[in-house]
Design a protein around this motif. Structure first.
Motif, PDB file in Angstrom:
ATOM      1  N   ILE A 179       0.857  -1.190   0.000  1.00  0.00           N
ATOM      2  CA  ILE A 179       0.000   0.000   0.000  1.00  0.00           C
ATOM      3  C   ILE A 179       0.893   1.240   0.000  1.00  0.00           C
ATOM      4  CG2 ILE A 179      -1.777   1.274   1.273  1.00  0.00           C
ATOM      5  CD1 ILE A 179      -2.642  -1.417   2.520  1.00  0.00           C
ATOM      6  N   GLY A 180       0.696   2.077  -0.995  1.00  0.00           N
ATOM      7  CA  GLY A 180       1.517   3.276  -1.099  1.00  0.00           C
ATOM      8  C   GLY A 180       0.859   4.462  -0.421  1.00  0.00           C
ATOM      9  N   ALA A 181       1.640   5.505  -0.182  1.00  0.00           N
ATOM     10  CA  ALA A 181       1.113   6.731   0.421  1.00  0.00           C
ATOM     11  C   ALA A 181      -0.002   7.284  -0.457  1.00  0.00           C
ATOM     12  CB  ALA A 181       2.222   7.750   0.596  1.00  0.00           C
ATOM     13  N   GLY A 182      -1.040   7.790   0.188  1.00  0.00           N
ATOM     14  CA  GLY A 182      -2.155   8.388  -0.539  1.00  0.00           C
ATOM     15  C   GLY A 182      -3.181   7.386  -1.038  1.00  0.00           C
ATOM     16  N   GLU A 183      -2.947   6.095  -0.794  1.00  0.00           N
ATOM     17  CA  GLU A 183      -3.864   5.079  -1.339  1.00  0.00           C
ATOM     18  C   GLU A 183      -4.839   4.564  -0.291  1.00  0.00           C
ATOM     19  OE1 GLU A 183      -0.534   3.271  -4.483  1.00  0.00           O
ATOM     20  OE2 GLU A 183      -1.325   1.982  -2.885  1.00  0.00           O
TER      21      GLU A 183
ATOM     22  N   ASN B  34      -4.640  11.304  13.984  1.00  0.00           N
ATOM     23  CA  ASN B  34      -4.116  11.612  12.650  1.00  0.00           C
ATOM     24  C   ASN B  34      -2.995  10.655  12.203  1.00  0.00           C
ATOM     25  OD1 ASN B  34      -3.841  12.953  10.263  1.00  0.00           O
ATOM     26  ND2 ASN B  34      -2.575  14.606  11.107  1.00  0.00           N
ATOM     27  N   PRO B  35      -3.315   9.371  12.077  1.00  0.00           N
ATOM     28  CA  PRO B  35      -2.276   8.376  11.775  1.00  0.00           C
ATOM     29  C   PRO B  35      -1.814   8.426  10.312  1.00  0.00           C
ATOM     30  CG  PRO B  35      -4.425   7.336  11.840  1.00  0.00           C
ATOM     31  CD  PRO B  35      -4.655   8.766  12.217  1.00  0.00           C
ATOM     32  N   ARG B  36      -0.654   7.825  10.066  1.00  0.00           N
ATOM     33  CA  ARG B  36      -0.188   7.722   8.680  1.00  0.00           C
ATOM     34  C   ARG B  36      -0.811   6.521   7.999  1.00  0.00           C
ATOM     35  NH1 ARG B  36       5.352   6.925   7.563  1.00  0.00           N
ATOM     36  NH2 ARG B  36       5.780   6.276   9.707  1.00  0.00           N
ATOM     37  N   PHE B  37      -0.982   5.458   8.785  1.00  0.00           N
ATOM     38  CA  PHE B  37      -1.585   4.266   8.194  1.00  0.00           C
ATOM     39  C   PHE B  37      -2.691   3.746   9.121  1.00  0.00           C
ATOM     40  CE2 PHE B  37      -1.571  -0.474   7.760  1.00  0.00           C
ATOM     41  CZ  PHE B  37      -2.203  -0.508   6.526  1.00  0.00           C
TER      42      PHE B  37
ATOM     43  N   ASN C 101      -0.996   9.933   3.742  1.00  0.00           N
ATOM     44  CA  ASN C 101      -1.343   8.754   4.520  1.00  0.00           C
ATOM     45  C   ASN C 101      -2.051   7.695   3.693  1.00  0.00           C
ATOM     46  OD1 ASN C 101      -4.028   9.595   4.356  1.00  0.00           O
ATOM     47  ND2 ASN C 101      -3.852  10.770   6.257  1.00  0.00           N
ATOM     48  N   ALA C 102      -2.254   6.552   4.319  1.00  0.00           N
ATOM     49  CA  ALA C 102      -2.860   5.443   3.604  1.00  0.00           C
ATOM     50  C   ALA C 102      -3.839   4.734   4.527  1.00  0.00           C
ATOM     51  CB  ALA C 102      -1.772   4.472   3.160  1.00  0.00           C
TER      52      ALA C 102
END
Lengths: 471, 250
Positions: B24-28, B167-170, B200-201
């Motif tokens: 899973i990439g950033a923004g997805e 506000n997590p990244r993933f 984030n993703a």
């Protein structure tokens, strides 16, 4: 007079003689004699008695407890410091203070706060009153062999608190009865109180240049009467200024609630971790009175707390809540008994406990519903959080129901923290250690939050936090 | 952002995941669908670091400070501090632990770890109330014990509230739609969508396609027997809704 075959109270006879020279009240001397007689007949309870099955008191025979009739000045200075700087003592309250079992006018402030409808007397003041001469209030409810410590308290009786809330009065401030025990290490072996000096002289034991305040025994006695429609809040505290002194506190509190009166009664027991505390609270509730109580226990090597409640009229309401938090080798034993003798009573009991280390807890909840007491509702719950690996909980409901139209229930649990709860908090970035702490505080708060008075909740938390720290 | 490679995992001696691969990439936003027992919840627990679930083979590589790090030996709280969040299917009820105090403690832990300043109770209260408005939550929530006497829907809102606050990244959303009515789902999805950004993703785990009408995924994966058997775009979710899972198993 023999208090016991083994001299677990030092110089008891001399003590009684000494008191007799101080106050001449014949009724009081007779009460002491009766108490001593009953106690010497019954003696210290052992495991062979069902009521004491999990809490053997025979070990007290190996001790020699001393009576102290005056407290060294340095200790009073410590007390002064405590009263000035600690949140536990507040000038918003009506304070009645006993130090080492002796009333202290220095730290008590009830006399300065004349509050309409409230009468506070020490036992010595009460003796000077008209009805005090015969000590009616003390003689009304004799002790029996089931609880020999009541008789022992009476045998040792020399001071106490009598609180009357007059008809229709509502007392807003908290009435705070404080029992402090404090003798610091260097003084324990060589403080001489007035009584001990005399005792030594009487025994002609001149070789004892000093006597001992090690292993004190105190016998706090409290009587609370709420008259018709009266309302009040009482906090009874037992603690030590020194964490590791050994003493025996044997407290008795009698509470009489007249019709439609309401009492919030909090008992907070945070004695030294080497102390022994035995407490008996007897309650008589008349018609439509409301007794809302909370027992809070973090102290003592061994503590036994009895609440014996009897309803003397219909439609009473009773709440007995409690929180105990013990650690190390501490042992805490709670026995409650609610005797429903009249119809339409409601009683609620919720006892919660946190056990760490190799501590032990005992809960025995007796509920009696007599045949006349139809429409009684009575609920009992005891939940234990067992955090230590070597802890033990013995919990026993004891329901004796003779009426047919009642609602009664009881339940008990003992278990560890739920691993899913710990995990949930961890996924929210909270360290496992902190999660455990947060959950055990939460376990405690669930019951503490039932206390309607924030001031009391905050006072109790002062003692709770250190008792939970090692989880 | 996160790369799951040949992941095998078991619980109580039962092998549940058998070679799962997912990147899973950033923004997805990725969605995982699958029948009961396919391993969806196990994957959530493994990503969160539940002590009862054990990785027996494979790795989970997660970007920390621009480096890929295998997180399987990290404690759950460490993962959370690095920005991994799990919105649980069944959030636990914790009597006596105040919902807002707990969330502030959590928020401050993460701030502390990331070198940001901690927030005092008053500021946090304002911050919290603002986010609660997004999820149309009642003010009384602040004074209640965590999830105690919350309805199913309120618990899910509370999970998403925590997600918005932290506000997590993933993020992993495990069956966030279960127990939500259509109106609540719209509100919750709106909250989640506001969080979407190129930084984030998210991994949305669901049983039904309907949530994906509101949180539209970039990719959809079908999990079956502990591994991903088919991947596609959002149409795949519609196909599953239409035809069930059986046609994919062949």
């Amino acid at each position: 007079m023999i208090i016991n075959k083994k001299p677990f109270i030092q110089d008891y006879d001399l003590y009684v003689q000494y008191l007799a020279t101080r106050e001449k009240n014949a009724a009081l001397q007779e009460l002491r004699r009766q108490g001593a007689e009953l106690f010497s007949r019954v003696g210290l309870p052992s495991k062979s008695s069902e009521d004491w099955r999990y809490t053997d008191m025979q070990f007290l025979n190996d001790h020699k407890f001393n009576v102290c009739m005056s407290t060294p000045r340095t200790e009073l200075e410590n007390m002064r410091e405590y009263c000035t700087n600690r949140k536990y003592y507040s000038h918003d309250d009506i304070n009645i203070v006993f130090v080492n079992g002796m009333f202290s006018s220095e730290f008590s402030d009830y006399l300065n706060k004349s509050i309409s409808g409230l009468e506070v007397l020490t036992l010595q003041e009460y003796l000077k009153q008209e009805d005090g001469i015969q000590l009616d209030i003390l003689r009304r409810n004799p002790f029996d062999h089931h609880f020999p410590f009541g008789a022992l308290n009476q045998a040792m009786l020399h001071d106490g608190t009598i609180i009357k809330i007059r008809k229709g009065a509502t007392i807003e401030p908290i009435i705070h009865i404080i029992h402090v025990t404090t003798i610091s290490q260097p003084l324990r072996k060589n403080h001489c109180c007035e009584f001990q000096l005399q005792a030594n002289a009487d025994k002609k034991q001149n070789r004892f240049k000093v006597c001992s305040c090690d292993e004190l025994i105190t016998s706090p006695r409290t009587i609370i009467v709420a008259e018709d429609h009266a309302k009040a809040k009482v906090l009874e505290s037992h603690f030590s200024l020194i964490p590791d002194i050994e003493y025996f506190s044997n407290a008795v509190t009698d509470i009489s609630l007249q019709p439609r009166s309401e009492l919030q009664y909090y008992k907070s027991q945070n004695e030294s971790l080497k102390a022994y505390h035995v407490g008996l609270t007897r309650v008589w509730q008349e018609e439509e009175s409301n007794f809302d109580s909370f027992s809070f226990m973090t102290g003592s090597a061994l503590a036994r707390n009895n609440i014996d409640l009897v309803t003397n009229g219909p439609r009473t309401r009773t709440t007995l809540n409690a929180l105990y938090s013990v650690n190390g080798k501490q042992h805490v034993d709670n026995h409650t008994s609610i005797d429903h003798r009249h119809p339409s009573a409601e009683s609620y009991q919720f006892y919660k406990g946190i056990l760490n280390g190799s501590s032990r807890a005992v809960f025995n909840g007796r509920i009696i519903v007599r045949s006349e007491a139809q429409k009684t509702k009575s609920y009992q719950l005891n939940n234990n959080l067992v955090a230590g690996k070597h802890c033990r909980v013995d919990t026993k409901p004891q329901l004796e129901i003779f009426a047919n139209d009642v609602k009664c229930s009881h339940g008990a649990t003992s278990g560890q923290l739920n691993p899913d709860e710990i995990f949930y908090l961890q996924t929210r970035a909270i360290q496992k250690r902190d999660a455990i702490k947060m959950l055990s505080h939460g376990f405690a708060d669930e019951i503490l939050n039932k206390i309607p008075l924030q001031a009391v909740r905050e006072k109790l938390r002062i003692f709770l936090t250190p008792s939970l720290l090692t989880i | 952002m996160i790369e799951i490679k040949d992941l095998h995992a078991e619980v109580n001696g039962n092998q549940i995941l058998r070679g799962l691969n997912l990147t899973i990439g950033a923004g997805e936003v990725h969605a995982i669908m699958g029948p009961n027992g396919s391993g969806k919840s196990t994957l959530t627990k493994i990503i969160g670091g539940h002590p009862d679930y054990h990785v027996t083979r494979g790795e989970i590589l997660y970007d920390i400070n621009l480096k890929k790090r295998n997180i399987i030996d990290m404690d759950p709280e460490e993962r959370a501090r690095e920005g991994i969040f799990i919105a649980f299917q069944y959030p636990v009820e914790i009597p006596g632990v105040n919902a807002s105090e707990f969330l502030r403690a959590s928020f401050n832990e993460i701030c502390h770890h990331q070198g940001a300043e901690e927030m005092d109770p008053l500021d946090f209260d304002d911050f919290l109330r603002e986010k609660m408005k997004v999820l149309e939550m009642d003010d009384k929530y602040i004074h209640r014990s965590l999830n105690v006497d919350f309805s199913g829907g309120e618990k899910k809102r509370n999970e998403v509230l925590q997600m918005i606050i932290l506000n997590p990244r993933f993020s992993v959303l495990d069956e966030t739609d279960s127990g939500l009515d259509v109106d609540s789902m719209r509100v919750v999805a709106n909250g989640v969508n506001r969080l979407r950004s190129k930084h984030n993703a998210m991994l949305v785990i669901t049983h039904y396609q309907r949530l994906l009408n509101y949180i539209v995924p970039d990719f959809v994966h079908i999990l079956e027997g502990g591994r991903i058997i088919k991947s596609g775009e959002k149409d795949l979710a519609l196909a599953v809704e239409d035809k069930g899972y059986d046609w994919l198993k062949k």
